[in-house]
Design a protein around this motif. Structure first.
Motif, mmCIF file in Angstrom:
data_model
loop_
_atom_site.group_PDB
_atom_site.id
_atom_site.type_symbol
_atom_site.label_atom_id
_atom_site.label_comp_id
_atom_site.label_asym_id
_atom_site.label_seq_id
_atom_site.Cartn_x
_atom_site.Cartn_y
_atom_site.Cartn_z
ATOM 1 N N PHE A 1 0.847 -1.191 0.000
ATOM 2 C CA PHE A 1 0.000 0.000 0.000
ATOM 3 C C PHE A 1 0.880 1.238 0.000
ATOM 4 N N THR A 2 0.545 2.189 -0.852
ATOM 5 C CA THR A 2 1.370 3.374 -1.049
ATOM 6 C C THR A 2 0.581 4.625 -0.694
ATOM 7 N N GLU A 3 1.259 5.587 -0.097
ATOM 8 C CA GLU A 3 0.630 6.822 0.387
ATOM 9 C C GLU A 3 0.337 7.737 -0.793
ATOM 10 N N THR A 4 -0.829 7.552 -1.389
ATOM 11 C CA THR A 4 -1.255 8.362 -2.526
ATOM 12 C C THR A 4 -2.582 9.039 -2.222
ATOM 13 N N ALA A 5 -2.972 9.932 -3.114
ATOM 14 C CA ALA A 5 -4.260 10.605 -2.951
ATOM 15 C C ALA A 5 -5.398 9.594 -2.981
ATOM 16 N N MET A 6 -5.252 8.563 -3.824
ATOM 17 C CA MET A 6 -6.285 7.538 -3.906
ATOM 18 C C MET A 6 -6.432 6.800 -2.577
ATOM 19 N N ALA A 7 -5.299 6.495 -1.927
ATOM 20 C CA ALA A 7 -5.357 5.828 -0.629
ATOM 21 C C ALA A 7 -6.040 6.718 0.405
ATOM 22 N N ALA A 8 -5.706 8.000 0.365
ATOM 23 C CA ALA A 8 -6.301 8.931 1.315
ATOM 24 C C ALA A 8 -7.809 9.033 1.131
ATOM 25 N N GLU A 9 -8.263 8.899 -0.113
ATOM 26 C CA GLU A 9 -9.685 9.035 -0.419
ATOM 27 C C GLU A 9 -10.487 7.790 -0.073
ATOM 28 N N THR A 10 -9.843 6.624 -0.100
ATOM 29 C CA THR A 10 -10.595 5.375 0.014
ATOM 30 C C THR A 10 -10.428 4.631 1.331
ATOM 31 N N LEU A 11 -9.358 4.895 2.065
ATOM 32 C CA LEU A 11 -9.114 4.155 3.302
ATOM 33 C C LEU A 11 -9.890 4.742 4.472
ATOM 34 N N THR A 12 -10.530 3.884 5.243
ATOM 35 C CA THR A 12 -11.134 4.336 6.489
ATOM 36 C C THR A 12 -10.036 4.450 7.543
ATOM 37 N N PRO A 13 -10.271 5.193 8.634
ATOM 38 C CA PRO A 13 -9.260 5.280 9.696
ATOM 39 C C PRO A 13 -8.826 3.914 10.220
ATOM 40 N N LEU A 14 -9.777 2.972 10.356
ATOM 41 C CA LEU A 14 -9.435 1.642 10.848
ATOM 42 C C LEU A 14 -8.566 0.892 9.840
ATOM 43 N N GLU A 15 -8.907 0.999 8.547
ATOM 44 C CA GLU A 15 -8.107 0.339 7.516
ATOM 45 C C GLU A 15 -6.689 0.893 7.503
ATOM 46 N N ARG A 16 -6.566 2.199 7.637
ATOM 47 C CA ARG A 16 -5.236 2.808 7.662
ATOM 48 C C ARG A 16 -4.437 2.306 8.868
ATOM 49 N N GLU A 17 -5.081 2.242 10.018
ATOM 50 C CA GLU A 17 -4.401 1.768 11.228
ATOM 51 C C GLU A 17 -3.909 0.338 11.051
ATOM 52 N N ASN A 18 -4.749 -0.502 10.450
ATOM 53 C CA ASN A 18 -4.353 -1.885 10.223
ATOM 54 C C ASN A 18 -3.183 -1.986 9.246
ATOM 55 N N LEU A 19 -3.199 -1.156 8.216
ATOM 56 C CA LEU A 19 -2.116 -1.159 7.244
ATOM 57 C C LEU A 19 -0.795 -0.735 7.871
ATOM 58 N N LEU A 20 -0.852 0.263 8.714
ATOM 59 C CA LEU A 20 0.369 0.750 9.352
ATOM 60 C C LEU A 20 0.979 -0.307 10.268
ATOM 61 N N ARG A 21 0.151 -1.177 10.821
ATOM 62 C CA ARG A 21 0.649 -2.237 11.697
ATOM 63 C C ARG A 21 1.327 -3.365 10.916
ATOM 64 N N GLU A 22 1.047 -3.464 9.622
ATOM 65 C CA GLU A 22 1.573 -4.580 8.844
ATOM 66 C C GLU A 22 3.083 -4.503 8.643
ATOM 67 N N SER A 23 3.624 -3.298 8.563
ATOM 68 C CA SER A 23 5.046 -3.146 8.299
ATOM 69 C C SER A 23 5.800 -2.793 9.569
ATOM 70 N N PRO A 24 7.002 -3.346 9.767
ATOM 71 C CA PRO A 24 7.803 -2.954 10.922
ATOM 72 C C PRO A 24 8.212 -1.489 10.890
ATOM 73 N N PHE A 25 8.111 -0.853 9.733
ATOM 74 C CA PHE A 25 8.384 0.585 9.641
ATOM 75 C C PHE A 25 7.191 1.419 10.113
ATOM 76 N N GLN A 26 6.031 0.761 10.248
ATOM 77 C CA GLN A 26 4.798 1.391 10.713
ATOM 78 C C GLN A 26 4.409 2.585 9.853
ATOM 79 N N ARG A 27 4.549 2.422 8.562
ATOM 80 C CA ARG A 27 4.102 3.435 7.610
ATOM 81 C C ARG A 27 3.891 2.762 6.256
ATOM 82 N N MET A 28 3.221 3.471 5.370
ATOM 83 C CA MET A 28 3.071 2.992 4.001
ATOM 84 C C MET A 28 4.218 3.507 3.154
#
Length: 252
Positions: A189-216
């Motif tokens: 998952f990449t930090e783009t305008a499309m991601a910002a438009e479509t991700l819910t806060p919960l989905e974003r939180e879950n995505l950030l947990r997936e990587s040890p860098f804790q970011r997209m």
């Protein structure tokens, strides 16, 4: 990595990863063709931000059967030859098998494959033909980690990207004798305008947990991998799939 005098065509280049890739190529001296489907204002804004001169817009829906042929022919007519083709345009449609009716399910599969696989295969066909006529070139296809880990609520997306990977590696073998190199970049998952438009806060939180860098990923990080595969020193990496997912999914 320098691309002085190289002619580059990028599909889906008005925003997100495509835009970051266009900016990076232009900064390194390439002449960039920006393909976009419908948002002329956004495409013109991207064009205005490119360093250097000689860049142009190419409006075309590549998911139409004859769209790829028209796009490649127009590009070659304008620039004389195609050195680097980046197939970035893609779509994703929610179609959870537990929640959607059959018409939605079937339409999602058809539309996703038309853009993510069939359009890319046709672009590779016409792009490779153009490169054969000029002595070779580089093709970089943008895939996804979803090709490897699965996409439970968007299975057609994961399947289309898995097929894209296989096609790319088949073409890497076939086109080597023509001095055409084919590579793949598979972002998470990449930090783009499309991601910002479509991700819910919960989905974003879950995505950030997936990587040890804790970011997209940032679009520029994906673009860096694309430029590497398109560079002169990466020719023997033809057939490679580069993961850009921040260790969120590791494959053997």
């Amino acid at each position: 990595m320098e691309f002085n005098g190289k002619n580059v065509l990028i599909t889906g280049a008005s925003r997100g990863i495509g835009k970051a890739t266009a900016l990076a190529f232009a900064e390194k001296g390439a002449k960039v063709g920006i393909n976009f489907r419908s948002n002329t204002e956004e495409a013109e804004r991207t064009l205005s931000q490119l360093a250097g001169t000689g860049h142009q817009l190419f409006q075309q829906d590549v998911s139409e059967k004859n769209g790829p042929e028209h796009l490649i022919n127009r590009y070659v007519a304008q620039y004389g030859q195609l050195d680097i083709l980046v197939n970035n345009a893609g779509i994703s449609i929610f179609h959870d098998i537990e929640e959607v009716d059959f018409d939605h399910w079937a339409n999602a599969w058809e539309n996703i494959f038309n853009t993510n696989l069939f359009a890319v295969s046709n672009l590779c066909y016409w792009g490779a033909k153009a490169m054969m006529a000029s002595g070779g070139g580089k093709i970089v296809n943008v895939s996804s980690r979803g090709a490897f880990r699965g996409e439970p609520t968007k299975p057609a997306y994961g399947a289309s990207k898995a097929a894209l990977n296989s096609m790319s590696q088949s073409l890497a073998k076939k086109l080597a004798k023509h001095n055409i190199h084919v590579g793949v970049v598979a972002p998470g998952f990449t930090e783009t305008a499309m991601a910002a438009e479509t991700l819910t806060p919960l989905e974003r939180e879950n995505l950030l947990r997936e990587s040890p860098f804790q970011r997209m990923a940032q679009p520029e990080e994906v673009a860096h991998a694309i430029l590497f595969l398109a560079s002169e020193g990466a020719g023997y990496s033809s057939g490679t799939i580069i993961d850009v997912n921040g260790a969120s999914y590791l494959r053997s």
